[in-house]
Scaffold this motif. Structure first.
Motif, PDB file in Angstrom:
ATOM      1  N   GLY A 134       6.610   5.897   1.217  1.00 40.60           N
ATOM      2  CA  GLY A 134       6.607   6.441   2.571  1.00 40.60           C
ATOM      3  C   GLY A 134       6.638   7.956   2.568  1.00 40.60           C
ATOM      4  O   GLY A 134       6.646   8.596   1.510  1.00 40.60           O
ATOM      5  N   VAL A 135       6.676   8.521   3.754  1.00 44.68           N
ATOM      6  CA  VAL A 135       6.756   9.966   3.937  1.00 44.68           C
ATOM      7  C   VAL A 135       7.695  10.243   5.095  1.00 44.68           C
ATOM      8  O   VAL A 135       7.631   9.574   6.133  1.00 44.68           O
ATOM      9  N   GLU A 136       8.564  11.221   4.924  1.00 41.70           N
ATOM     10  CA  GLU A 136       9.432  11.714   5.993  1.00 41.70           C
ATOM     11  C   GLU A 136       9.137  13.192   6.202  1.00 41.70           C
ATOM     12  O   GLU A 136       8.995  13.947   5.231  1.00 41.70           O
ATOM     13  N   ALA A 137       9.039  13.598   7.468  1.00 44.61           N
ATOM     14  CA  ALA A 137       8.665  14.978   7.769  1.00 44.61           C
ATOM     15  C   ALA A 137       9.815  15.953   7.565  1.00 44.61           C
ATOM     16  O   ALA A 137       9.604  17.091   7.141  1.00 44.61           O
ATOM     17  N   LYS A 138      11.043  15.549   7.870  1.00 45.96           N
ATOM     18  CA  LYS A 138      12.185  16.475   7.832  1.00 45.96           C
ATOM     19  C   LYS A 138      13.460  15.716   7.486  1.00 45.96           C
ATOM     20  O   LYS A 138      13.857  14.827   8.245  1.00 45.96           O
ATOM     21  N   PRO A 139      14.104  15.988   6.352  1.00 42.71           N
ATOM     22  CA  PRO A 139      13.615  16.840   5.281  1.00 42.71           C
ATOM     23  C   PRO A 139      12.406  16.201   4.612  1.00 42.71           C
ATOM     24  O   PRO A 139      12.331  14.970   4.476  1.00 42.71           O
TER      25      PRO A 139
END
Length: 362
Positions: A134-139
């Protein structure tokens, strides 16, 4: 997932198994049938206002996207290396996001290292919704299995730096730190990147100003490396036209500090579509008119039954730009689920420097 579960940024294939894209033409277009109709998915239109850090994160309403890093590196002896780290996301169907194993997102990772005498690669897949990728924008964090790209505590959203990047295969690994002091560069027309004259396009921005430190280990032998890296972020639902069979793409680090991105989309009628952006040393990005771009193959490398143009002459007459490229390793073949060529290059002529070449659909 197996390192050798044999798929490309732009030639992203894992979901082809799920979607049944078995024909040779579908394979040329890559993962998710990039030239197929995309009914139900979000569309790419001009005039998008980019937002950071949000646009570092995923866009699940679009069919396909990637987070893509290529690095030109040298060790203490001056020997050249290349490193690639890629995470792809593809939606198998449009609509609201389902939970856990019902989630429609498919993730794929590619990693590779290249020297003049070798090219090693690995591939892995994951299903969305279960935390494996997956990907998280922040952090900021992008991951698949143990491969990771993550922002450090001091990360600046407008430079995507500093980052740590790591991946490993059966016979290689790397851990790199990426720093940058220039803002992100919008590709195409303010981030709207046309792929044809018929409406195909993507949203596309880059960080081409990374400075790299770290190490690469090949066959249990570590090497400290430094150099330059280029990160691409791109997403779309139908980035190719139905009659486009693949592309030739270059990212170039000029010795002057300027950067250049160019691609040629090959069409069945021979009227290939070209595009590019000249990125000034201060970070400003200017589109290169398609009519000004000349990309001429100069030498072929035979890999299996394929003949690939691994040396090129690139010309932009209006800028006095005329170079010839040479591959660090002409056999930088990614034998992944949908195979493609990707590797580090150098170039000389009116300008000199290093970069990366990617070729799909051959």
């Amino acid at each position: 997932m197996s390192d050798r579960l044999k798929i490309s940024r732009r030639a992203f294939a894992g979901g082809a198994v799920v979607l049944g894209l078995g024909s040779s033409f579908a394979r040329a277009q890559g993962f998710a049938g990039l030239g197929k109709q995309a009914d139900g998915f979000a569309t790419v239109v001009p005039g998008k206002a980019f937002s950071f850090p949000a646009d570092l994160g995923p866009h699940p309403d679009y069919r396909i996207e990637w987070w893509y890093v290529t690095a030109n590196l040298t060790d203490s002896t001056g020997a050249a290396y290349g490193a690639q780290w890629t995470l792809f996301r593809e939606a198998s169907r449009p609509g609201p996001q389902q939970q856990e194993w019902a989630n429609q997102q498919i993730w794929m990772g590619h990693a590779a290292v290249t020297r003049a005498d070798l090219h090693r690669f690995s591939e892995t897949f994951a299903r969305g919704g279960v935390g494996q990728a997956g990907v998280e924008a922040k952090p900021f964090q992008a991951w698949i299995d143990s491969w990771e790209m993550r922002g450090l505590d001091a990360m600046n959203d407008m430079t995507i730096a500093p980052l740590e990047l790591s991946a490993s295969g059966a016979d290689f690994s790397y851990a790199l730190r990426l720093d940058a002091d220039h803002p992100l560069a919008l590709q195409g027309e303010a981030g709207y990147s046309r792929k044809s004259e018929r409406g195909q396009a993507s949203y596309y921005f880059s960080q081409p100003f990374f400075k790299v430190t770290g190490h690469i280990t090949i066959d249990d032998k570590p090497a400290e490396v430094t150099g330059q890296a280029w990160m691409d972020r791109e997403w779309s639902s139908q980035p190719l036209a139905a009659d486009q069979t693949g592309w030739d793409w270059l990212s170039l680090h000029l010795a002057s500090g300027e950067k250049l991105m160019l691609f040629r989309l090959r069409q069945t009628d021979g009227n290939d579509y070209a595009s590019g952006n000249w990125i000034r040393s201060d970070g400003g990005s200017e589109p290169v008119p398609p009519a000004e771009i000349r990309m001429t193959p100069m030498a072929l490398t035979e890999i299996g039954a394929r003949k690939l143009p691994t040396a090129w002459r690139i010309e932009i007459a209006a800028r006095g730009f005329a170079i010839e490229t040479i591959a660090l390793n002409a056999r930088s073949w990614m034998g992944t689920s949908f195979p493609y060529w990707e590797g580090p290059i150098s170039f000389t002529g009116s300008h000199s420097g290093v970069g990366y070449l990617e070729m799909t659909g051959y």
